[in-house]
Design a protein around this motif. Structure first.
Motif, PDB file in Angstrom:
ATOM      1  N   ALA A 219       0.861  -1.298   0.132  1.00  0.00           N
ATOM      2  CA  ALA A 219      -0.023  -0.012  -0.061  1.00  0.00           C
ATOM      3  C   ALA A 219       0.815   1.171   0.049  1.00  0.00           C
ATOM      4  O   ALA A 219       0.561   2.318  -0.685  1.00  0.00           O
ATOM      5  N   PHE A 220       2.019   1.094   0.812  1.00  0.00           N
ATOM      6  CA  PHE A 220       2.859   2.146   0.935  1.00  0.00           C
ATOM      7  C   PHE A 220       3.689   2.645  -0.377  1.00  0.00           C
ATOM      8  O   PHE A 220       3.416   3.619  -1.036  1.00  0.00           O
ATOM      9  N   VAL A 221       4.236   1.445  -0.988  1.00  0.00           N
ATOM     10  CA  VAL A 221       4.976   1.508  -2.155  1.00  0.00           C
ATOM     11  C   VAL A 221       4.050   2.048  -3.514  1.00  0.00           C
ATOM     12  O   VAL A 221       4.258   2.904  -4.148  1.00  0.00           O
ATOM     13  N   LYS A 222       2.874   1.543  -3.426  1.00  0.00           N
ATOM     14  CA  LYS A 222       1.664   2.084  -4.300  1.00  0.00           C
ATOM     15  C   LYS A 222       1.560   3.716  -4.275  1.00  0.00           C
ATOM     16  O   LYS A 222       1.142   4.244  -5.308  1.00  0.00           O
ATOM     17  N   ASN A 223       1.461   3.994  -3.118  1.00  0.00           N
ATOM     18  CA  ASN A 223       1.034   5.241  -3.025  1.00  0.00           C
ATOM     19  C   ASN A 223       2.093   6.470  -2.811  1.00  0.00           C
ATOM     20  O   ASN A 223       1.627   7.692  -2.773  1.00  0.00           O
ATOM     21  N   HIS A 224       3.303   6.128  -2.765  1.00  0.00           N
ATOM     22  CA  HIS A 224       4.365   7.016  -2.497  1.00  0.00           C
ATOM     23  C   HIS A 224       5.360   6.997  -3.318  1.00  0.00           C
ATOM     24  O   HIS A 224       6.424   5.850  -3.390  1.00  0.00           O
ATOM     25  N   PHE A 229       8.968  10.698 -10.182  1.00  0.00           N
ATOM     26  CA  PHE A 229       7.622  10.448 -10.465  1.00  0.00           C
ATOM     27  C   PHE A 229       6.575  11.302  -9.789  1.00  0.00           C
ATOM     28  O   PHE A 229       7.033  11.572  -8.510  1.00  0.00           O
ATOM     29  N   GLU A 230       5.715  11.615 -10.473  1.00  0.00           N
ATOM     30  CA  GLU A 230       4.621  12.413  -9.768  1.00  0.00           C
ATOM     31  C   GLU A 230       3.385  11.229  -9.512  1.00  0.00           C
ATOM     32  O   GLU A 230       3.326  10.305 -10.120  1.00  0.00           O
ATOM     33  N   LYS A 231       2.738  11.775  -8.079  1.00  0.00           N
ATOM     34  CA  LYS A 231       1.686  10.678  -7.769  1.00  0.00           C
ATOM     35  C   LYS A 231       0.692  10.063  -8.704  1.00  0.00           C
ATOM     36  O   LYS A 231       0.368   8.930  -8.885  1.00  0.00           O
ATOM     37  N   PRO A 232      -0.152  10.919  -9.352  1.00  0.00           N
ATOM     38  CA  PRO A 232      -0.939  10.451 -10.354  1.00  0.00           C
ATOM     39  C   PRO A 232      -0.575   9.227 -11.074  1.00  0.00           C
ATOM     40  O   PRO A 232      -1.166   8.486 -11.577  1.00  0.00           O
ATOM     41  N   ASP A 233       0.629   9.802 -11.874  1.00  0.00           N
ATOM     42  CA  ASP A 233       1.138   8.714 -12.932  1.00  0.00           C
ATOM     43  C   ASP A 233       1.630   7.716 -12.257  1.00  0.00           C
ATOM     44  O   ASP A 233       1.282   6.310 -12.557  1.00  0.00           O
ATOM     45  N   TRP A 234       2.338   7.717 -11.058  1.00  0.00           N
ATOM     46  CA  TRP A 234       2.839   6.618 -10.404  1.00  0.00           C
ATOM     47  C   TRP A 234       1.625   5.570  -9.960  1.00  0.00           C
ATOM     48  O   TRP A 234       1.935   4.418 -10.239  1.00  0.00           O
ATOM     49  N   TYR A 239       1.928   1.544 -14.491  1.00  0.00           N
ATOM     50  CA  TYR A 239       3.126   0.814 -13.642  1.00  0.00           C
ATOM     51  C   TYR A 239       2.279  -0.279 -12.909  1.00  0.00           C
ATOM     52  O   TYR A 239       1.146  -0.058 -12.417  1.00  0.00           O
ATOM     53  N   ASP A 240       3.231  -1.232 -12.742  1.00  0.00           N
ATOM     54  CA  ASP A 240       2.624  -2.387 -12.121  1.00  0.00           C
ATOM     55  C   ASP A 240       3.439  -2.691 -10.648  1.00  0.00           C
ATOM     56  O   ASP A 240       4.450  -1.793 -10.630  1.00  0.00           O
ATOM     57  N   MET A 241       3.083  -3.317  -9.638  1.00  0.00           N
ATOM     58  CA  MET A 241       3.827  -3.369  -8.516  1.00  0.00           C
ATOM     59  C   MET A 241       5.305  -3.694  -8.669  1.00  0.00           C
ATOM     60  O   MET A 241       6.223  -3.232  -7.805  1.00  0.00           O
ATOM     61  N   ALA A 242       5.435  -4.520  -9.514  1.00  0.00           N
ATOM     62  CA  ALA A 242       7.059  -5.066  -9.596  1.00  0.00           C
ATOM     63  C   ALA A 242       7.897  -3.949  -9.984  1.00  0.00           C
ATOM     64  O   ALA A 242       8.846  -3.334  -9.678  1.00  0.00           O
ATOM     65  N   THR A 243       7.249  -3.124 -10.980  1.00  0.00           N
ATOM     66  CA  THR A 243       8.077  -1.820 -11.446  1.00  0.00           C
ATOM     67  C   THR A 243       8.124  -0.804 -10.430  1.00  0.00           C
ATOM     68  O   THR A 243       9.097  -0.256 -10.115  1.00  0.00           O
ATOM     69  N   ARG A 244       7.126  -0.712  -9.560  1.00  0.00           N
ATOM     70  CA  ARG A 244       7.138   0.418  -8.488  1.00  0.00           C
ATOM     71  C   ARG A 244       8.371  -0.008  -7.535  1.00  0.00           C
ATOM     72  O   ARG A 244       9.055   0.614  -7.142  1.00  0.00           O
ATOM     73  N   TYR A 245       8.443  -1.325  -7.134  1.00  0.00           N
ATOM     74  CA  TYR A 245       9.316  -1.936  -6.298  1.00  0.00           C
ATOM     75  C   TYR A 245      10.835  -1.862  -6.959  1.00  0.00           C
ATOM     76  O   TYR A 245      11.608  -1.288  -6.227  1.00  0.00           O
ATOM     77  N   ALA A 246      10.848  -2.079  -8.212  1.00  0.00           N
ATOM     78  CA  ALA A 246      12.127  -1.771  -8.909  1.00  0.00           C
ATOM     79  C   ALA A 246      12.683  -0.525  -8.795  1.00  0.00           C
ATOM     80  O   ALA A 246      13.751  -0.211  -8.657  1.00  0.00           O
ATOM     81  N   LYS A 247      11.768   0.344  -8.940  1.00  0.00           N
ATOM     82  CA  LYS A 247      12.270   1.909  -8.790  1.00  0.00           C
ATOM     83  C   LYS A 247      12.514   2.184  -7.353  1.00  0.00           C
ATOM     84  O   LYS A 247      13.539   3.050  -7.097  1.00  0.00           O
ATOM     85  N   TYR A 248      11.854   1.583  -6.559  1.00  0.00           N
ATOM     86  CA  TYR A 248      12.559   1.673  -5.179  1.00  0.00           C
ATOM     87  C   TYR A 248      13.778   1.153  -4.839  1.00  0.00           C
ATOM     88  O   TYR A 248      14.540   1.603  -4.194  1.00  0.00           O
ATOM     89  N   ASN A 249      13.999  -0.119  -5.496  1.00  0.00           N
ATOM     90  CA  ASN A 249      15.409  -0.722  -5.433  1.00  0.00           C
ATOM     91  C   ASN A 249      16.446   0.289  -6.189  1.00  0.00           C
ATOM     92  O   ASN A 249      17.569   0.270  -5.687  1.00  0.00           O
TER      93      ASN A 249
END
Ligand code: GSH
Length: 331
Positions: A219-224, A229-234, A239-249
């Motif tokens: 939930a946090f990774v999806k919302n932050h 990246f800007e929130k609406p696009d993010w 993007y899927d969750m795997a991509t979002r986590y990849a960006k965090y990494n």
């Protein structure tokens, strides 16, 4: 993989299991140490990193504790920081509903701590929609509830004012804010840098209560978003969750580049903090509630070189507000 050897993984079970086991072991080690008087309860967060915890025998954890001196935070708490007499207003106690990482939530915990009002801190999972919605109609933190008065409030600074000015909870302790535009400008100037460093670390630490379970982390990774990246696009279907986590990494992987920038940025704070006991010249007040809440988040960044004044300020305020720093679980 990150420079610290941690991996943020969205859905696969392996990391979650490792994290759960690590957490269990850490809790065992910590409670053992506490039971033997080696560690004050706040030291629960003196945690070895997830990859090495499996290799660490309990005996050596205790031995290293014995060998190392107590941290300043632990020695400050009883001796150097004066707390008002504890206030107990009715039963059940007031409740603050928070996420540990949330600076707005820290403001609320801080006023309860500064006035030494006995209360309950209830950490919500980051994906918990029901609890806040039942209380105030939407997903938000912090929320404060005074059950004996049938009162529920949101908005951190309104809560701080409400608690500070309630004479049944002891005398007011806060001076008015002094409109520290310099501190606000500092924060704005470095917002992207610190978001890039802090957001992945909150999740990667594996120890914040709101992220104890995978659904909370998701939930946090999806919302932050992490910069740029800007929130609406993010949050969109781009993007899927795997991509979002990849960006965090990716952000974690940029530590060697970002940490020196952060070290330079925090040097600027040294000239903006009046003393350990109050950031603004007139004295302790709203400025400290707001500044401590913001700066506490820096302590999740391992090897960040805080200047002596900033460090002293954070340690003093942590004891005064009774809100622990992240130092010993920094990633
Ligand atoms: N103005 C509010 C802001 C509170 C806020 O933005 N809280 C964040 C957590 S840091 C939140 O609950 N966001 C909604 C969410 O996480 O779903 C206050 O000062 O209390």
């Amino acid at each position: 993989s990150t420079s610290e050897g941690r991996v943020l993984v969205p859905r696969k079970g392996v990391t979650s299991i490792t994290m759960t086991r690590s957490l269990a072991l850490v809790l065992c080690v910590s409670s053992l140490a506490i039971a033997h008087g080696f560690v004050a309860p706040a030291g629960l967060r003196s945690v070895v990193s997830a990859p090495s915890v499996n290799k660490l025998p309990v005996a050596s954890a205790s031995a290293s504790r014995l060998a190392s001196p107590l941290s300043p935070r632990m020695t400050l708490t009883p001796s150097s920081v004066a707390h008002p007499e504890q206030v107990i207003v009715g039963s059940p106690l007031s409740i603050v509903y928070v996420y540990d990482h949330c600076p707005f939530c820290v403001r609320v915990r801080a006023i309860f701590g500064a006035k030494n009002i006995k209360h309950e801190v209830r950490f919500m999972a980051n994906d918990d929609i029901d609890t806040p919605t039942k209380l105030v109609g939407k997903k938000i933190a912090p929320i404060m509830e005074i059950p004996t008065k049938n009162e529920v409030m949101m908005e951190s600074l309104d809560i701080v004012k409400r608690i500070d000015e309630d004479p049944t909870m002891g005398p007011s302790v806060l001076l008015p804010g002094t409109d520290r535009t310099d501190l606000k400008a500092w924060q704005k100037k470095h917002q992207d840098l610190f978001r890039s460093l802090q957001r992945p670390r909150y999740v990667a630490s594996g120890l914040l209560p709101e992220f104890a379970l995978k659904a909370g982390r998701d939930a946090f990774v999806k919302n932050h978003p992490v910069p740029p990246f800007e929130k609406p696009d993010w949050k969109s279907d781009n993007y899927d969750m795997a991509t979002r986590y990849a960006k965090y990494n990716e952000c974690m992987g940029k530590t060697d580049e970002l940490l020196p920038q952060a070290n330079t940025a925090v040097e600027e704070l040294e000239g903006m903090i009046f003393s350990a006991k109050h950031a603004s010249e007139p004295g302790f007040g709203y400025d400290d509630i707001e500044l401590f809440a913001r700066l506490r988040s820096l302590t999740i960044i391992k090897n960040l070189n805080l200047g002596a004044k900033t460090k002293g300020y954070l340690e003093y305020m942590s004891a005064k507000f009774d809100v622990p720093l992240y130092d010993q679980m920094a990633v």
